[in-house]
Design a protein around this motif. Structure first.
Motif, PDB file in Angstrom:
ATOM      1  N   ILE A 163       0.748  -1.433   0.220  1.00 27.82           N
ATOM      2  CA  ILE A 163      -0.063  -0.221   0.019  1.00 27.82           C
ATOM      3  C   ILE A 163       1.279   1.287   0.166  1.00 27.82           C
ATOM      4  O   ILE A 163       0.924   2.298  -0.943  1.00 27.82           O
ATOM      5  CB  ILE A 163      -0.830   0.056   0.859  1.00 27.82           C
ATOM      6  N   LEU A 164       1.941   1.107   0.944  1.00 33.55           N
ATOM      7  CA  LEU A 164       2.810   1.750   1.228  1.00 33.55           C
ATOM      8  C   LEU A 164       3.572   2.687  -0.117  1.00 33.55           C
ATOM      9  O   LEU A 164       3.656   3.470  -1.041  1.00 33.55           O
ATOM     10  CB  LEU A 164       3.654   2.039   1.895  1.00 33.55           C
ATOM     11  N   GLU A 207      -7.894  -0.167   2.959  1.00 37.97           N
ATOM     12  CA  GLU A 207      -6.363   0.696   2.756  1.00 37.97           C
ATOM     13  C   GLU A 207      -6.408   0.433   0.896  1.00 37.97           C
ATOM     14  O   GLU A 207      -6.358   0.280   0.250  1.00 37.97           O
ATOM     15  CB  GLU A 207      -5.392  -0.034   3.204  1.00 37.97           C
ATOM     16  N   ALA A 208      -6.183  -1.504   1.186  1.00 38.43           N
ATOM     17  CA  ALA A 208      -5.121  -1.797  -0.666  1.00 38.43           C
ATOM     18  C   ALA A 208      -6.719  -1.236  -1.495  1.00 38.43           C
ATOM     19  O   ALA A 208      -6.966  -1.266  -1.960  1.00 38.43           O
ATOM     20  CB  ALA A 208      -5.458  -3.834  -0.273  1.00 38.43           C
ATOM     21  N   ILE A 211      -3.467   6.203   6.427  1.00 32.36           N
ATOM     22  CA  ILE A 211      -2.191   6.134   6.361  1.00 32.36           C
ATOM     23  C   ILE A 211      -1.892   7.156   6.513  1.00 32.36           C
ATOM     24  O   ILE A 211      -0.238   7.622   6.873  1.00 32.36           O
ATOM     25  CB  ILE A 211      -2.251   5.672   4.298  1.00 32.36           C
ATOM     26  N   PRO A 212      -1.993   8.049   5.760  1.00 30.26           N
ATOM     27  CA  PRO A 212      -1.387   9.874   6.471  1.00 30.26           C
ATOM     28  C   PRO A 212      -1.148   9.769   7.457  1.00 30.26           C
ATOM     29  O   PRO A 212       0.016  10.442   8.033  1.00 30.26           O
ATOM     30  CB  PRO A 212      -2.610  11.362   5.748  1.00 30.26           C
ATOM     31  N   ARG A 213      -2.060   9.256   8.388  1.00 31.23           N
ATOM     32  CA  ARG A 213      -1.897   9.995  10.006  1.00 31.23           C
ATOM     33  C   ARG A 213      -0.591   8.120  10.200  1.00 31.23           C
ATOM     34  O   ARG A 213       0.238   9.459  11.053  1.00 31.23           O
ATOM     35  CB  ARG A 213      -3.124   9.175  10.866  1.00 31.23           C
ATOM     36  N   ILE A 214      -0.388   7.111  10.079  1.00 37.96           N
ATOM     37  CA  ILE A 214       0.007   6.455  10.098  1.00 37.96           C
ATOM     38  C   ILE A 214       2.203   7.063   9.795  1.00 37.96           C
ATOM     39  O   ILE A 214       2.080   7.060  10.592  1.00 37.96           O
ATOM     40  CB  ILE A 214       0.504   5.448   9.663  1.00 37.96           C
ATOM     41  N   ILE A 215       1.963   7.505   8.191  1.00 36.38           N
ATOM     42  CA  ILE A 215       3.526   8.443   8.076  1.00 36.38           C
ATOM     43  C   ILE A 215       3.289   9.515   8.552  1.00 36.38           C
ATOM     44  O   ILE A 215       4.997   9.447   9.492  1.00 36.38           O
ATOM     45  CB  ILE A 215       3.290   8.352   7.015  1.00 36.38           C
TER      46      ILE A 215
END
Length: 396
Positions: free
Chosen positions: A39-40, A264-265, A289-293
């Motif tokens: 995903i990333l 997310e996929a 995903i943005p929060r994880i990054i």
């Protein structure tokens, strides 16, 4: 003295993250690590945008969201736009006994030592089509297994180092090694108590020793909890309270972020940014995903400053609390060595007043010396001069 008059101890950050920040995804086999990495990877930017970059198949460069950078690019319309990135590595699944080389133990250790922080992914759902390495799903047990493997390997590192340093001290060969030995023994005792190195009450001397060792449990951690689609829609999971309780006890300040890797996929598979936004709205959900990054960045105590102009707008990464010469050194060592001053305006002032000239007129564009502590969002123009080389002048 009353407690309220006593300053709380500041957070001790170990390691020396550079402008290219690296985070590794760790966890047991079949918890969703490779799926999350894919995903990333779908967000990955071309390697040719960055100097000295060779991207391995298990490595992705992911843009770090920053609305300030986006605004500055729209304002200046530069020839080159270079935002902050996070280099993410998919590290082979870990198992009990990995510290002794079981599974791909030796490979994973080298990979974890090379990163600045850790995304620790744990699976919190059952699926008959996805076999669990231990035979059943038990997230807290899995968290304990991986964390203890890292701690046991750190113990090996420290004991090996003590075995080298102690004879030099006992024989009087090198008196300078005594404080190093004291720090090593302090770290060993902390590890023997079952505590991760990142949580220790380390002195400045301890930090110098620890940064050379690059211990695995010294790295900041963000816990990611992979839950099922059904749980994600309901925003609940039966294992989550126990997971949070365990994480709080192990690393009190470490973030815990639930996500559904399968969802997310689907977001990535939906297509371009507009299609993804539409899909998320239809699902009445959100992507994590943005929060994880950004959380991975914050776990390292990092801030951004910007250099701006018609040729380039660039986002630079710096450890919180760093001074102006150190910020200059992120660009080039000559800038730090020949530092004269930093001309600084805050991003907020730039937006409020509308231009550099307006900031100057309002007294918001200031000349700062060597003791200035760079703030998150500063826009900086460095002046430097290297007298012993044919270099000098200014750099924006």
């Amino acid at each position: 003295m009353s407690k309220k008059n006593v300053d709380a101890p500041s957070k001790v950050y170990l390691g020396r993250p550079k402008n290219n920040v690296k985070i590794g995804i760790v966890g047991m086999p079949n918890v969703g690590k490779s799926s999350l990495f894919n995903i990333l990877s779908g967000l990955s930017i071309p390697a040719e945008n960055y100097s000295f970059c060779t991207i391995d198949p298990n490595t992705a460069k992911v843009p770090v969201p920053d609305e300030r950078f986006d605004f500055l690019c729209k304002f200046h319309k530069p020839k080159s736009e270079v935002g902050a990135v996070l280099t993410v590595t998919d590290i082979a699944g870990l198992v009990k006994g990995a510290h002794e080389g079981k599974g791909l133990g030796n490979n994973f250790l080298a990979n974890i030592q090379a990163v600045d922080a850790i995304f620790h992914l744990v699976r919190a759902f059952r699926d008959k089509d996805i076999e669990h390495y231990e035979g059943n799903v038990d997230p807290v047990r899995d968290l304990e297994t991986i964390s203890n493997e890292l701690l046991l390997k750190d113990k090996q590192f420290v004991e090996n180092e003590i075995a080298v340093v102690r004879p030099k001290v006992e024989r009087g060969i090198d008196k300078m090694q005594k404080p190093i030995l004291e720090s090593l023994e302090k770290v060993r005792d902390w590890i023997d108590a079952g505590k991760d190195v990142r949580e220790g009450p380390w002195t400045n001397n301890d930090v110098v020793v620890l940064n050379k060792l690059q211990l695995l449990t010294a790295k900041p951690v963000v816990y990611l909890v992979n839950i099922s689609r059904k749980n994600w829609k309901k925003m609940s999971n039966k294992w989550l309270p126990d997971i949070k309780k365990w994480c709080k006890a192990r690393s009190p300040d470490a973030p815990v972020i639930p996500l559904c890797v399968a969802f997310e996929a689907d977001v990535i598979d939906a297509g371009d940014a507009e299609a993804q936004k539409k899909f998320i709205e239809e699902e009445k959900s959100q992507t994590m995903i943005p929060r994880i990054i950004t959380t991975g960045y914050k776990a390292l105590g990092l801030i951004h400053y910007f250099t701006c102009g018609p040729d380039e707008v660039k986002c630079w990464t710096l450890r919180k609390g760093s001074k102006a010469p150190q910020a200059a050194g992120v660009i080039h060592s000559d800038f730090e060595r020949g530092f004269i001053m930093a001309e600084v305006m805050s991003y907020e002032d730039f937006v409020e007043h509308g231009s550099e000239a307006a900031c100057k007129a309002a007294g918001k564009y200031k000349q700062q010396g060597k003791n200035y502590v760079v703030q998150d969002g500063d826009i900086i123009f460095f002046k430097f001069n290297v007298s012993d080389a044919k270099k000098g002048g200014k750099k924006k």
